[in-house]
Design a protein around this motif. Structure first.
Motif, PDB file in Angstrom:
ATOM      1  N   GLY A 194      56.059  44.724  67.289  1.00 18.74           N
ATOM      2  CA  GLY A 194      55.677  44.604  65.890  1.00 18.74           C
ATOM      3  C   GLY A 194      54.346  45.294  65.701  1.00 18.74           C
ATOM      4  O   GLY A 194      53.315  44.807  66.191  1.00 18.74           O
ATOM      5  N   LEU A 195      54.341  46.471  65.104  1.00 18.94           N
ATOM      6  CA  LEU A 195      53.134  47.276  64.901  1.00 18.94           C
ATOM      7  C   LEU A 195      52.415  47.574  66.215  1.00 18.94           C
ATOM      8  O   LEU A 195      51.185  47.650  66.266  1.00 18.94           O
ATOM      9  CB  LEU A 195      52.177  46.585  63.930  1.00 18.94           C
ATOM     10  CG  LEU A 195      52.704  46.353  62.505  1.00 18.94           C
ATOM     11  CD1 LEU A 195      51.643  45.647  61.671  1.00 18.94           C
ATOM     12  CD2 LEU A 195      53.112  47.662  61.848  1.00 18.94           C
ATOM     13  N   GLY A 196      53.175  47.728  67.301  1.00 21.36           N
ATOM     14  CA  GLY A 196      52.576  48.070  68.588  1.00 21.36           C
ATOM     15  C   GLY A 196      52.260  46.885  69.463  1.00 21.36           C
ATOM     16  O   GLY A 196      51.958  47.057  70.649  1.00 21.36           O
ATOM     17  N   ASN A 197      52.310  45.674  68.943  1.00 18.53           N
ATOM     18  CA  ASN A 197      52.201  44.451  69.739  1.00 18.53           C
ATOM     19  C   ASN A 197      53.579  44.231  70.375  1.00 18.53           C
ATOM     20  O   ASN A 197      54.543  43.933  69.673  1.00 18.53           O
ATOM     21  CB  ASN A 197      51.813  43.303  68.812  1.00 18.53           C
ATOM     22  CG  ASN A 197      51.600  41.969  69.504  1.00 18.53           C
ATOM     23  OD1 ASN A 197      51.553  40.942  68.838  1.00 18.53           O
ATOM     24  ND2 ASN A 197      51.463  41.937  70.813  1.00 18.53           N
ATOM     25  N   ARG A 240      58.656  38.081  63.909  1.00 20.42           N
ATOM     26  CA  ARG A 240      59.359  39.137  63.170  1.00 20.42           C
ATOM     27  C   ARG A 240      60.345  39.867  64.079  1.00 20.42           C
ATOM     28  O   ARG A 240      61.464  40.194  63.669  1.00 20.42           O
ATOM     29  CB  ARG A 240      58.363  40.130  62.555  1.00 20.42           C
ATOM     30  CG  ARG A 240      57.458  39.538  61.504  1.00 20.42           C
ATOM     31  CD  ARG A 240      56.843  40.610  60.612  1.00 20.42           C
ATOM     32  NE  ARG A 240      56.384  41.777  61.336  1.00 20.42           N
ATOM     33  CZ  ARG A 240      55.211  41.860  61.982  1.00 20.42           C
ATOM     34  NH1 ARG A 240      54.400  40.812  62.015  1.00 20.42           N
ATOM     35  NH2 ARG A 240      54.866  42.958  62.606  1.00 20.42           N
ATOM     36  N   ALA A 241      59.942  40.140  65.316  1.00 18.00           N
ATOM     37  CA  ALA A 241      60.832  40.831  66.247  1.00 18.00           C
ATOM     38  C   ALA A 241      62.080  40.006  66.514  1.00 18.00           C
ATOM     39  O   ALA A 241      63.209  40.523  66.496  1.00 18.00           O
ATOM     40  CB  ALA A 241      60.087  41.131  67.551  1.00 18.00           C
ATOM     41  N   THR A 259      63.367  35.838  57.321  1.00 16.82           N
ATOM     42  CA  THR A 259      64.357  36.408  56.407  1.00 16.82           C
ATOM     43  C   THR A 259      64.245  37.922  56.438  1.00 16.82           C
ATOM     44  O   THR A 259      63.157  38.467  56.199  1.00 16.82           O
ATOM     45  CB  THR A 259      64.132  35.915  54.968  1.00 16.82           C
ATOM     46  OG1 THR A 259      64.138  34.490  54.941  1.00 16.82           O
ATOM     47  CG2 THR A 259      65.217  36.449  54.042  1.00 16.82           C
ATOM     48  N   PRO A 260      65.321  38.643  56.750  1.00 16.09           N
ATOM     49  CA  PRO A 260      65.278  40.107  56.654  1.00 16.09           C
ATOM     50  C   PRO A 260      65.053  40.544  55.209  1.00 16.09           C
ATOM     51  O   PRO A 260      65.599  39.941  54.271  1.00 16.09           O
ATOM     52  CB  PRO A 260      66.664  40.536  57.156  1.00 16.09           C
ATOM     53  CG  PRO A 260      67.178  39.373  57.944  1.00 16.09           C
ATOM     54  CD  PRO A 260      66.605  38.153  57.280  1.00 16.09           C
ATOM     55  N   THR A 261      64.229  41.573  54.999  1.00 13.66           N
ATOM     56  CA  THR A 261      63.967  42.123  53.674  1.00 13.66           C
ATOM     57  C   THR A 261      64.131  43.642  53.721  1.00 13.66           C
ATOM     58  O   THR A 261      64.334  44.225  54.789  1.00 13.66           O
ATOM     59  CB  THR A 261      62.539  41.784  53.196  1.00 13.66           C
ATOM     60  OG1 THR A 261      61.600  42.560  53.955  1.00 13.66           O
ATOM     61  CG2 THR A 261      62.242  40.300  53.367  1.00 13.66           C
ATOM     62  N   ASP A 262      63.995  44.264  52.568  1.00 11.54           N
ATOM     63  CA  ASP A 262      64.096  45.724  52.505  1.00 11.54           C
ATOM     64  C   ASP A 262      62.933  46.405  53.214  1.00 11.54           C
ATOM     65  O   ASP A 262      63.029  47.567  53.598  1.00 11.54           O
ATOM     66  CB  ASP A 262      64.149  46.188  51.046  1.00 11.54           C
ATOM     67  CG  ASP A 262      65.441  45.779  50.354  1.00 11.54           C
ATOM     68  OD1 ASP A 262      66.427  45.505  51.062  1.00 11.54           O
ATOM     69  OD2 ASP A 262      65.447  45.724  49.103  1.00 11.54           O
ATOM     70  N   THR A 263      61.820  45.698  53.387  1.00 15.60           N
ATOM     71  CA  THR A 263      60.619  46.293  53.987  1.00 15.60           C
ATOM     72  C   THR A 263      60.335  45.755  55.385  1.00 15.60           C
ATOM     73  O   THR A 263      59.280  46.054  55.950  1.00 15.60           O
ATOM     74  CB  THR A 263      59.396  46.048  53.093  1.00 15.60           C
ATOM     75  OG1 THR A 263      59.237  44.631  52.886  1.00 15.60           O
ATOM     76  CG2 THR A 263      59.566  46.733  51.743  1.00 15.60           C
ATOM     77  N   GLY A 264      61.232  44.975  55.944  1.00 14.73           N
ATOM     78  CA  GLY A 264      61.020  44.444  57.276  1.00 14.73           C
ATOM     79  C   GLY A 264      61.530  43.028  57.391  1.00 14.73           C
ATOM     80  O   GLY A 264      62.627  42.707  56.948  1.00 14.73           O
ATOM     81  N   ALA A 289      59.355  45.277  62.266  1.00 19.45           N
ATOM     82  CA  ALA A 289      59.580  45.002  63.687  1.00 19.45           C
ATOM     83  C   ALA A 289      60.546  46.064  64.189  1.00 19.45           C
ATOM     84  O   ALA A 289      61.359  46.592  63.421  1.00 19.45           O
ATOM     85  CB  ALA A 289      60.134  43.606  63.910  1.00 19.45           C
ATOM     86  N   THR A 290      60.450  46.377  65.478  1.00 18.53           N
ATOM     87  CA  THR A 290      61.227  47.486  66.027  1.00 18.53           C
ATOM     88  C   THR A 290      61.782  47.120  67.393  1.00 18.53           C
ATOM     89  O   THR A 290      61.080  46.529  68.218  1.00 18.53           O
ATOM     90  CB  THR A 290      60.338  48.742  66.173  1.00 18.53           C
ATOM     91  OG1 THR A 290      59.769  49.074  64.907  1.00 18.53           O
ATOM     92  CG2 THR A 290      61.149  49.924  66.684  1.00 18.53           C
TER      93      THR A 290
END
Length: 276
Positions: free
Chosen positions: A10-13, A79-80, A101-106, A255-256
């Motif tokens: 999540g943002l590199g974490n 988030r992940a 909750t999944p959203t359009d922005t993450g 999150a990725t």
């Protein structure tokens, strides 16, 4: 015994996620967590995340720092895990129940309500947590907030001029914080914008810290420096933090998933079978 894992961030974490919701995992202890987290001889991560069945939520999330210590909450990991789950969920943590909750922005995460009492942080003795009468060189009068885990927030002119590698451990391990503390240095740049760096207990300087973003935003709101919804920009990128009228903190951000793999438990000194 071969165990599957998912590497996420999540943002590199970054995290190694072990999913024990449908199949048993071997015992997870501090030594095993630290071995997996080692970036030279393990998989490498800031935190090891272990998912397990729960009677209180859809599942449980256990969080181990890179040094093997276990912590109560991690916003970026939540988030992940929400992304990995793929649909709305309630998640049991040592810091309480959170929901994703999944959203359009993450992924949007309801992080619960902040706590400000000195016993709730916790501190070693009673004092004003709104402006603690303590200092570590140029870091003075922090506000202390518990958002599932303990945070000390220092508002400074420029977070990037603070020697976090030196001062972070001093604050984290000060006896005034009996359970150690996450150290946040932040600058308010507008009524809806904060710049933040975080020294995370048990992990060190991190590219992003979701609970740190929440705690810092709440601290700035408590001091009247910002409005009730802000963008907190960390080295890894921005998070949106809102403090709703019902006192619940809502964090939204990306999150990725990085990759998936597997490892042999024997390579990390773990017994080759799970408990009966």
């Amino acid at each position: 015994m071969r165990i599957d894992f998912t590497k996420m961030h999540g943002l590199g974490n970054d995290f190694v996620v072990l999913d024990g919701r449908t199949g048993a995992l071997p015992p997870i202890d501090a030594a095993f967590a630290a071995a997996l987290a080692d970036r030279h001889t393990g998989i490498g991560c800031d935190q090891l995340i272990v998912l397990a069945p729960s009677d209180l939520g859809d599942f449980q999330m256990l969080i181990f720092n890179a040094d093997g210590s276990q912590v109560e909450a991690c916003g970026n990991a939540t988030r992940a895990v929400g992304l990995l789950h793929g649909r709305p969920a309630t998640i049991e943590t040592l810091g309480g129940i959170v929901s994703t909750t999944p959203t359009d922005t993450g992924i949007s995460v309801e992080m619960g309500k902040p706590r400000f009492g000195w016993q709730d942080i916790p501190l070693g003795y009673a004092m004003d947590t709104h402006a603690m009468p303590v200092a570590w060189e140029e870091l003075v009068n922090p506000i202390a907030v518990n958002v599932g885990n303990p945070h000390a927030i220092f508002f400074v002119e420029d977070p990037y001029r603070i020697d976090m590698a030196r001062l972070g451990p001093l604050v984290e391990n000060d006896p005034i914080f009996p359970e150690r503390v996450n150290v946040n240095v932040a600058a308010v740049t507008a009524r809806d914008a904060i710049t933040l760096r975080v020294w995370e207990r048990g992990a060190g300087l991190t590219r992003a810290c979701g609970t740190g973003a929440c705690a810092t935003a709440i601290g700035a709101m408590k001091r009247g420096l910002v409005d009730r919804k802000v963008t907190v920009t960390l080295p890894g990128g921005p998070l949106t933090i809102e403090w709703r009228g019902d006192d619940v903190i809502v964090m939204t951000g990306p999150a990725t998933e990085s990759f998936r793999g597997s490892f042999e438990t024997a390579d990390y000194g773990i017994p080759d079978k799970v408990p009966a």
